[in-house]
Enzyme design. Structure first.
Site, PDB file in Angstrom:
ATOM      1  N   GLU A   1       0.833  -1.090  -0.050  1.00  0.00           N
ATOM      2  CA  GLU A   1      -0.180   0.059   0.047  1.00  0.00           C
ATOM      3  C   GLU A   1       0.688   1.409  -0.066  1.00  0.00           C
ATOM      4  O   GLU A   1       2.231   1.369   0.541  1.00  0.00           O
ATOM      5  CB  GLU A   1      -0.926   0.091   1.270  1.00  0.00           C
ATOM      6  CG  GLU A   1      -1.891   0.964   1.226  1.00  0.00           C
ATOM      7  CD  GLU A   1      -2.908   0.805   2.203  1.00  0.00           C
ATOM      8  OE1 GLU A   1      -3.530  -0.430   2.754  1.00  0.00           O
ATOM      9  OE2 GLU A   1      -3.259   1.781   3.147  1.00  0.00           O
TER      10      GLU A   1
ATOM     11  N   ASP B   1       0.226   5.422   0.688  1.00  0.00           N
ATOM     12  CA  ASP B   1      -1.019   6.152   1.126  1.00  0.00           C
ATOM     13  C   ASP B   1      -0.733   7.571   1.040  1.00  0.00           C
ATOM     14  O   ASP B   1       0.527   8.298   1.324  1.00  0.00           O
ATOM     15  CB  ASP B   1      -0.962   5.985   2.662  1.00  0.00           C
ATOM     16  CG  ASP B   1      -1.837   4.522   2.877  1.00  0.00           C
ATOM     17  OD1 ASP B   1      -1.987   4.045   1.832  1.00  0.00           O
ATOM     18  OD2 ASP B   1      -1.568   4.140   3.999  1.00  0.00           O
TER      19      ASP B   1
ATOM     20  N   GLU C   1      -3.122  10.408   3.111  1.00  0.00           N
ATOM     21  CA  GLU C   1      -4.212  10.558   3.706  1.00  0.00           C
ATOM     22  C   GLU C   1      -4.347  12.014   4.139  1.00  0.00           C
ATOM     23  O   GLU C   1      -3.261  12.609   4.908  1.00  0.00           O
ATOM     24  CB  GLU C   1      -4.305   9.825   4.935  1.00  0.00           C
ATOM     25  CG  GLU C   1      -4.617   8.411   4.759  1.00  0.00           C
ATOM     26  CD  GLU C   1      -4.936   7.326   5.868  1.00  0.00           C
ATOM     27  OE1 GLU C   1      -6.191   6.689   5.974  1.00  0.00           O
ATOM     28  OE2 GLU C   1      -4.050   7.361   6.818  1.00  0.00           O
TER      29      GLU C   1
ATOM     30  N   HIS D   1      -0.623  13.083   5.789  1.00  0.00           N
ATOM     31  CA  HIS D   1      -0.163  11.902   6.331  1.00  0.00           C
ATOM     32  C   HIS D   1       0.067  10.819   5.128  1.00  0.00           C
ATOM     33  O   HIS D   1      -0.761  10.674   4.526  1.00  0.00           O
ATOM     34  CB  HIS D   1      -1.412  11.253   7.178  1.00  0.00           C
ATOM     35  CG  HIS D   1      -0.898  10.004   7.734  1.00  0.00           C
ATOM     36  ND1 HIS D   1      -0.384   9.762   9.151  1.00  0.00           N
ATOM     37  CD2 HIS D   1      -0.923   8.447   7.347  1.00  0.00           C
ATOM     38  CE1 HIS D   1      -0.164   8.478   9.523  1.00  0.00           C
ATOM     39  NE2 HIS D   1      -0.658   7.582   8.420  1.00  0.00           N
ATOM     40  N   THR D   2       1.250  10.356   5.078  1.00  0.00           N
ATOM     41  CA  THR D   2       1.814   9.253   4.361  1.00  0.00           C
ATOM     42  C   THR D   2       2.328   8.022   4.811  1.00  0.00           C
ATOM     43  O   THR D   2       2.985   8.206   5.914  1.00  0.00           O
ATOM     44  CB  THR D   2       2.996  10.127   3.334  1.00  0.00           C
ATOM     45  OG1 THR D   2       4.299  10.113   4.097  1.00  0.00           O
ATOM     46  CG2 THR D   2       2.525  11.082   2.733  1.00  0.00           C
ATOM     47  N   ASN D   3       2.224   7.153   3.913  1.00  0.00           N
ATOM     48  CA  ASN D   3       2.786   5.787   4.707  1.00  0.00           C
ATOM     49  C   ASN D   3       2.959   4.733   3.552  1.00  0.00           C
ATOM     50  O   ASN D   3       2.644   4.895   2.512  1.00  0.00           O
ATOM     51  CB  ASN D   3       1.750   4.999   5.635  1.00  0.00           C
ATOM     52  CG  ASN D   3       2.174   3.964   6.562  1.00  0.00           C
ATOM     53  OD1 ASN D   3       3.501   3.760   6.519  1.00  0.00           O
ATOM     54  ND2 ASN D   3       1.502   3.541   7.785  1.00  0.00           N
TER      55      ASN D   3
ATOM     56  N   GLU E   1       5.104   6.008   8.899  1.00  0.00           N
ATOM     57  CA  GLU E   1       4.575   7.351   8.729  1.00  0.00           C
ATOM     58  C   GLU E   1       5.327   8.591   8.527  1.00  0.00           C
ATOM     59  O   GLU E   1       6.173   8.422   9.352  1.00  0.00           O
ATOM     60  CB  GLU E   1       3.673   7.402   9.755  1.00  0.00           C
ATOM     61  CG  GLU E   1       2.601   6.378  10.103  1.00  0.00           C
ATOM     62  CD  GLU E   1       2.961   5.387  10.859  1.00  0.00           C
ATOM     63  OE1 GLU E   1       4.319   5.286  11.319  1.00  0.00           O
ATOM     64  OE2 GLU E   1       2.230   4.651  11.491  1.00  0.00           O
TER      65      GLU E   1
ATOM     66  N   ASP F   1     -12.078   9.501  16.082  1.00  0.00           N
ATOM     67  CA  ASP F   1     -11.744   8.892  17.312  1.00  0.00           C
ATOM     68  C   ASP F   1     -10.298   8.789  17.374  1.00  0.00           C
ATOM     69  O   ASP F   1      -9.752   8.754  18.315  1.00  0.00           O
ATOM     70  CB  ASP F   1     -12.314   7.261  17.178  1.00  0.00           C
ATOM     71  CG  ASP F   1     -11.743   6.576  15.961  1.00  0.00           C
ATOM     72  OD1 ASP F   1     -11.624   7.399  14.852  1.00  0.00           O
ATOM     73  OD2 ASP F   1     -11.508   5.393  16.101  1.00  0.00           O
ATOM     74  N   TRP F   2      -9.660   9.614  16.003  1.00  0.00           N
ATOM     75  CA  TRP F   2      -8.139   9.550  16.244  1.00  0.00           C
ATOM     76  C   TRP F   2      -7.666  10.780  15.463  1.00  0.00           C
ATOM     77  O   TRP F   2      -6.613  11.213  15.538  1.00  0.00           O
ATOM     78  CB  TRP F   2      -7.550   8.280  15.894  1.00  0.00           C
ATOM     79  CG  TRP F   2      -7.786   7.808  14.364  1.00  0.00           C
ATOM     80  CD1 TRP F   2      -8.874   7.055  13.689  1.00  0.00           C
ATOM     81  CD2 TRP F   2      -7.007   8.322  13.123  1.00  0.00           C
ATOM     82  NE1 TRP F   2      -8.628   6.814  12.542  1.00  0.00           N
ATOM     83  CE2 TRP F   2      -7.730   7.755  11.893  1.00  0.00           C
ATOM     84  CE3 TRP F   2      -5.742   8.964  13.010  1.00  0.00           C
ATOM     85  CZ2 TRP F   2      -7.286   7.875  10.683  1.00  0.00           C
ATOM     86  CZ3 TRP F   2      -5.407   9.084  11.454  1.00  0.00           C
ATOM     87  CH2 TRP F   2      -5.945   8.634  10.527  1.00  0.00           C
TER      88      TRP F   2
ATOM     89  N   GLY G   1      -5.544  13.265  17.966  1.00  0.00           N
ATOM     90  CA  GLY G   1      -5.564  12.216  18.577  1.00  0.00           C
ATOM     91  C   GLY G   1      -7.218  11.731  18.952  1.00  0.00           C
ATOM     92  O   GLY G   1      -7.280  10.992  19.944  1.00  0.00           O
TER      93      GLY G   1
ATOM     94  N   ARG H   1       9.095   4.239  19.546  1.00  0.00           N
ATOM     95  CA  ARG H   1       8.236   3.429  18.861  1.00  0.00           C
ATOM     96  C   ARG H   1       9.171   1.821  18.646  1.00  0.00           C
ATOM     97  O   ARG H   1       8.470   1.053  18.324  1.00  0.00           O
ATOM     98  CB  ARG H   1       7.952   3.970  17.624  1.00  0.00           C
ATOM     99  CG  ARG H   1       6.482   4.745  17.826  1.00  0.00           C
ATOM    100  CD  ARG H   1       5.948   5.115  16.492  1.00  0.00           C
ATOM    101  NE  ARG H   1       5.333   4.345  15.968  1.00  0.00           N
ATOM    102  CZ  ARG H   1       5.074   4.253  14.646  1.00  0.00           C
ATOM    103  NH1 ARG H   1       5.279   5.382  13.788  1.00  0.00           N
ATOM    104  NH2 ARG H   1       4.454   3.035  14.036  1.00  0.00           N
TER     105      ARG H   1
END
Length: 290
Positions: A101, A103, A105, A118-120, A130, A194-195, A199, A278
């Site tokens: 994928e 992305d 977003e 937002h990219t991924n 991300e 919700d996010w 957040g 992370r």
């Protein structure tokens, strides 16, 4: 290079993009609206597609074709005003549990606050790559071109011809790279309060509904995958008498590198390679490469 010179170099692709008229796409030929119970529409002589979101449902579409490598361009105009809680997703994806994928977003905002882009990149079902950016313009005021260049050696995300991210093929380091699974183009407008905004602290204001995003001037200079075969001659040499596929071996030249660094210095707000907490076992291998 002086800041003024760098700024001029950075703005050149945008100036060219504004001066060149993009060819119109007949959306009915390239895409199917797949969900939304009438909230997705093809209008303006089939040259514009709109997706809408209200409290009952969002909407989405997908490409008729699958692609294995290509240069994909789409112009988007995002939800204006108070779009907090909404997400407009525009991406390439394969199917299955080990999907690939790529992305874009767009995370909605409170009026006056900037959108977050937002990219991924997922490969073999694994993402966690991300990078997020603010944009240097209001993406709700007019259409802007969002592009994915995907060839066997790299993926380049661009906005109005300006590269914002490059993900290189680093299989030599054990990093999976999307290169074997054909992908469709998808887009959807949906509620993610919700996010998505701070957040999940800011909820969708349904008094502002319906929320609408618009699409036009789709172009795919790409290898179409059909019945287990590519429209290109091969996966290593896509030469075609009818198409000049320079993107297949394209690299980042010095001017593109300068614009990429300009964007990442001034507009990047999150990079997974800087999020050591992370990855307690160590950052992903590609993060250690310059």
């Amino acid at each position: 290079m002086s800041s003024s010179g760098l700024k001029f170099t950075f703005l050149m692709p945008l100036m060219v993009a504004c001066l060149m008229a993009a060819s119109a796409s007949i959306f009915h030929n390239d895409f199917d609206i797949t969900w939304g119970d009438g909230r997705g529409k093809i209008v303006n002589n089939r040259e514009v597609l709109t997706l809408s979101l209200d409290k009952a449902s969002g909407s989405g579409f997908q490409s008729k074709n699958e692609y294995l490598f290509g240069k994909i361009d789409m112009q988007l105009k995002l939800v204006p005003g108070n779009s907090a809680g909404t997400v407009t997703a525009y991406y390439l994806s394969s199917k299955g549990s080990t999907w690939d994928e790529i992305d874009f977003e767009f995370l909605g905002n409170l009026s006056g606050d900037p959108y977050i882009l937002h990219t991924n990149v997922f490969s073999q079902g694994k993402g966690n790559r991300e990078q997020q950016f603010y944009l240097w313009f209001d993406p709700t005021a007019d259409f802007h071109t969002y592009s994915i260049l995907w060839n066997p050696q790299r993926i380049i995300f661009s906005v109005d011809g300006t590269p914002i991210r490059e993900f290189k093929n680093m299989e030599s380091l054990g990093v999976p790279f999307p290169k074997n699974q054909p992908m469709r183009i998808y887009s959807s407008l949906w509620n993610a309060d919700d996010w998505a905004t701070r957040g999940g602290l800011v909820k969708t204001d349904w008094t502002q509904a319906p929320f609408t995003a618009s699409y036009r001037n789709f172009n795919a200079d790409a290898c179409v995958w059909s019945n287990g075969a590519s429209s290109c001659k091969s996966n290593t040499s896509p030469s075609s008498a009818s198409t000049n596929r320079t993107w297949f071996s394209q690299e980042m030249d010095s001017a593109m590198q300068q614009r990429l660094l300009w964007v990442q210095k001034n507009y990047m707000i999150y990079n997974y390679c800087n999020a050591a907490k992370r990855f307690p076992q160590g950052l992903p291998p590609e993060c250690n490469m310059s």
